[in-house]
Motif scaffolding. Structure first.
Motif, short mmCIF file in Angstrom:
data_model
loop_
_atom_site.label_atom_id
_atom_site.label_comp_id
_atom_site.label_asym_id
_atom_site.label_seq_id
_atom_site.Cartn_x
_atom_site.Cartn_y
_atom_site.Cartn_z
N TYR B 34 0.84 -1.20 0.00
CA TYR B 34 0.00 0.00 0.00
C TYR B 34 0.88 1.26 0.00
O TYR B 34 1.94 1.28 0.63
N TYR B 36 0.24 5.28 1.09
CA TYR B 36 -0.64 6.26 1.70
C TYR B 36 0.04 7.63 1.67
O TYR B 36 1.26 7.73 1.69
N LEU B 44 -4.91 9.53 6.98
CA LEU B 44 -4.24 8.83 5.91
C LEU B 44 -5.15 8.71 4.69
O LEU B 44 -6.32 8.35 4.81
N TYR B 49 -2.86 0.39 -3.99
CA TYR B 49 -2.56 -0.87 -3.33
C TYR B 49 -2.34 -1.93 -4.40
O TYR B 49 -2.82 -1.82 -5.53
N LEU B 90 3.64 7.15 3.19
CA LEU B 90 3.84 5.93 3.96
C LEU B 90 3.56 4.71 3.10
O LEU B 90 2.53 4.64 2.42
N VAL B 99 -8.34 -10.78 4.99
CA VAL B 99 -8.67 -9.38 5.20
C VAL B 99 -8.48 -8.97 6.64
O VAL B 99 -8.53 -7.80 6.97
N THR B 100 -8.28 -9.94 7.54
CA THR B 100 -8.23 -9.58 8.95
C THR B 100 -6.85 -9.10 9.37
O THR B 100 -6.69 -8.66 10.49
N ASP B 101 -5.89 -9.20 8.50
CA ASP B 101 -4.53 -9.00 8.97
C ASP B 101 -4.11 -7.56 9.08
O ASP B 101 -4.54 -6.68 8.34
N THR B 102 -3.21 -7.36 9.99
CA THR B 102 -2.68 -6.04 10.31
C THR B 102 -1.85 -5.50 9.17
O THR B 102 -1.21 -6.26 8.44
N GLN B 103 -1.83 -4.19 9.02
CA GLN B 103 -0.89 -3.54 8.12
C GLN B 103 0.33 -3.08 8.90
O GLN B 103 0.20 -2.59 10.02
N PHE B 105 3.68 -0.63 8.74
CA PHE B 105 4.07 0.58 8.03
C PHE B 105 5.58 0.80 8.05
O PHE B 105 6.27 0.47 9.01
N GLY B 106 6.05 1.40 6.97
CA GLY B 106 7.43 1.84 6.90
C GLY B 106 7.62 3.15 7.64
O GLY B 106 6.65 3.73 8.14
#
Lengths: 116, 114
Positions: B34, B36, B44, B49, B90, B99-103, B105-106
């Motif tokens: 992704y 952002y 955000l 994506y 980001l 779909v339940t999974d966490t994102q 971030f860099g």
């Protein structure tokens, strides 16, 4: 469609007091809910998530959140705030159904300030 | 463990100049990726994506584009920057499997267009 609202731009609490950061959501299907924290000039860090099961979710750094389906809310809480908790907090929702699968919608963020 | 890198950390560019921001993920395969943008330290905005190499979905029409030349590489580009492109960019990844999974971030890239 999915949406999330964080009604407070700013929350101020004294160190040692309990804190609450509010979040409400709207989705068509089952909600998957997340809280992230962002420190200045950094990326977001995951705190906790609700997928299913127990309505009270415990996460990192002593934070917890309560899923309330009837009020469509997922408020972030901590029993005793620390100055180091001062940051920008984001609530996010993902609809488990349909074309939004895999994409989260983020709230506008709430700035938490904990004063000594 | 998985890590996500972004570079550069800070960039100052003149209006009309090109842009290339890079994001790479280590320690996982087939991630969702992704881009952002965060304006003024607030909310955000999902820009792009990707669920696989060469598969890019654009969320907001604008003068930016994204490419995924390799499984764990995601690039954000522009041919001509606008003042309104300034912001904090980001990159994030999430596991492919649901779909339940966490994102995750860099560290972000602070872009200032002058």
């Amino acid at each position: 469609a999915q949406s999330v609202a964080q009604p407070e731009d700013q929350v101020n609490v004294a160190e040692g007091n309990p804190l609450t950061v509010k979040c409400t959501y709207s989705v068509s299907g089952n909600p998957y809910l997340f809280w992230y924290v962002q420190y200045p000039n950094r990326g977001l860090q995951f705190l906790l998530k609700y997928i299913t099961g127990d309505n009270l979710v415990k996460g990192s750094y002593g934070f917890e959140a309560e899923f309330n389906k009837s009020q469509t809310s997922f408020h972030l809480k901590k029993p005793s705030a620390l100055v180091s908790d001062s940051a920008l907090y984001f609530c996010a929702v993902r609809d488990g159904r349909g074309t939004n699968a895999g994409k989260s919608t983020f709230g506008d963020g709430t700035t938490l300030t904990v004063k000594p | 463990s998985q890590t996500i890198h972004q570079w550069p950390a800070t960039l100052v560019q003149p209006v009309g100049s090109p842009l290339s921001l890079e994001c790479t993920v280590e320690g996982t395969s087939n991630p969702n990726l992704y881009w952002y943008r965060q304006a003024a330290g607030r909310g955000l905005q999902l820009l792009f994506y990707s669920v696989g190499i060469g598969q890019i979905s654009s969320e907001v029409p604008q003068n930016l584009s994204a490419s995924r030349p390799q499984d764990r590489q995601f690039i954000l580009s522009s041919k001509k920057l606008l003042l309104s492109d300034s912001g904090f960019y980001l990159c994030a990844w999430s596991p492919r499997q649901g779909v339940t999974d966490t994102q995750y971030f860099g560290p972000g890239t602070r872009l200032t267009v002058l």
